[in-house]
Design an enzyme around this catalytic site. Sequence first.
Site, PDB file in Angstrom:
ATOM      1  N   HIS A 140      -9.846  19.585 -58.117  1.00  0.00           N
ATOM      2  CA  HIS A 140     -11.168  19.414 -58.717  1.00  0.00           C
ATOM      3  C   HIS A 140     -11.926  18.289 -58.012  1.00  0.00           C
ATOM      4  O   HIS A 140     -13.104  18.438 -57.678  1.00  0.00           O
ATOM      5  CB  HIS A 140     -11.059  19.096 -60.215  1.00  0.00           C
ATOM      6  CG  HIS A 140     -10.773  20.285 -61.068  1.00  0.00           C
ATOM      7  ND1 HIS A 140     -11.557  21.414 -61.088  1.00  0.00           N
ATOM      8  CD2 HIS A 140      -9.769  20.513 -61.948  1.00  0.00           C
ATOM      9  CE1 HIS A 140     -11.055  22.288 -61.947  1.00  0.00           C
ATOM     10  NE2 HIS A 140      -9.967  21.770 -62.481  1.00  0.00           N
ATOM     11  N   HIS A 199      -3.727  20.809 -59.305  1.00  0.00           N
ATOM     12  CA  HIS A 199      -4.885  21.390 -59.996  1.00  0.00           C
ATOM     13  C   HIS A 199      -5.995  20.347 -60.155  1.00  0.00           C
ATOM     14  O   HIS A 199      -7.144  20.591 -59.798  1.00  0.00           O
ATOM     15  CB  HIS A 199      -4.431  21.908 -61.370  1.00  0.00           C
ATOM     16  CG  HIS A 199      -5.517  22.466 -62.220  1.00  0.00           C
ATOM     17  ND1 HIS A 199      -5.557  23.795 -62.579  1.00  0.00           N
ATOM     18  CD2 HIS A 199      -6.594  21.897 -62.804  1.00  0.00           C
ATOM     19  CE1 HIS A 199      -6.626  24.013 -63.334  1.00  0.00           C
ATOM     20  NE2 HIS A 199      -7.265  22.860 -63.493  1.00  0.00           N
ATOM     21  N   GLU A 200      -5.640  19.191 -60.688  1.00  0.00           N
ATOM     22  CA  GLU A 200      -6.641  18.149 -60.937  1.00  0.00           C
ATOM     23  C   GLU A 200      -7.138  17.517 -59.645  1.00  0.00           C
ATOM     24  O   GLU A 200      -8.331  17.236 -59.502  1.00  0.00           O
ATOM     25  CB  GLU A 200      -6.088  17.092 -61.894  1.00  0.00           C
ATOM     26  CG  GLU A 200      -5.677  17.631 -63.265  1.00  0.00           C
ATOM     27  CD  GLU A 200      -6.754  18.417 -63.995  1.00  0.00           C
ATOM     28  OE1 GLU A 200      -7.962  18.197 -63.748  1.00  0.00           O
ATOM     29  OE2 GLU A 200      -6.395  19.279 -64.817  1.00  0.00           O
TER      30      GLU A 200
END
Length: 188
Positions: free
Chosen positions: A102, A98-99
């Site tokens: 980004h 997820h990170e």
Amino acid sequence: MFKALNPFKSKLLTTASLINHPKATFNDPLQQSIVEQIERCYQMAESALCKSFPRPEVNFKLRGKSAGTAHLQLNKLRFNPLLLKDNPQAFLDDVVPHEVCHLLAFQLYGRVKPHGLEWQRLMRQLYQRQPRTTHSFNTQSVEGKTFEYFCNCGSVNLSVRRHNKVVRGDSQYRCRKCGHNLQNSKPS
């Protein structure tokens, strides 16, 4: 395989403009496993996209209820060590990709919505993960002191930060269910 969804929005960033941080090592085996998962995620992305990406700075100093955060311009990832300790597999499977997505979305497309189509596409196509904007971890171990406020349908706990904003007169909060303003004393 990947192209900008909107060619007018696309702004391919040069990797030279972002810092390539040296790979950190951590004494804590759980934290070290996160660093290794980050590297695996980058290798998968580089293989799929035929492009190299600078590696982020990583630390485990995040507090509160967030599991992780990505600081785009700094090329930095922060993780919550307490939530990591309670949810190690979920961090490896979901929080790290997820990170990382980004940072990848920022480096590929420039400024886009944090959980927008570009980020969602990267989550699905690179890591075969369902894009979710929030985690569902039990956060009791990281919750700070709360203050009880009341509305017509019962009590609601506000964080110290929100309580202090009410005390200073900076903010007023409403109940999500009944829509009435929260009060710090029971209604009579």
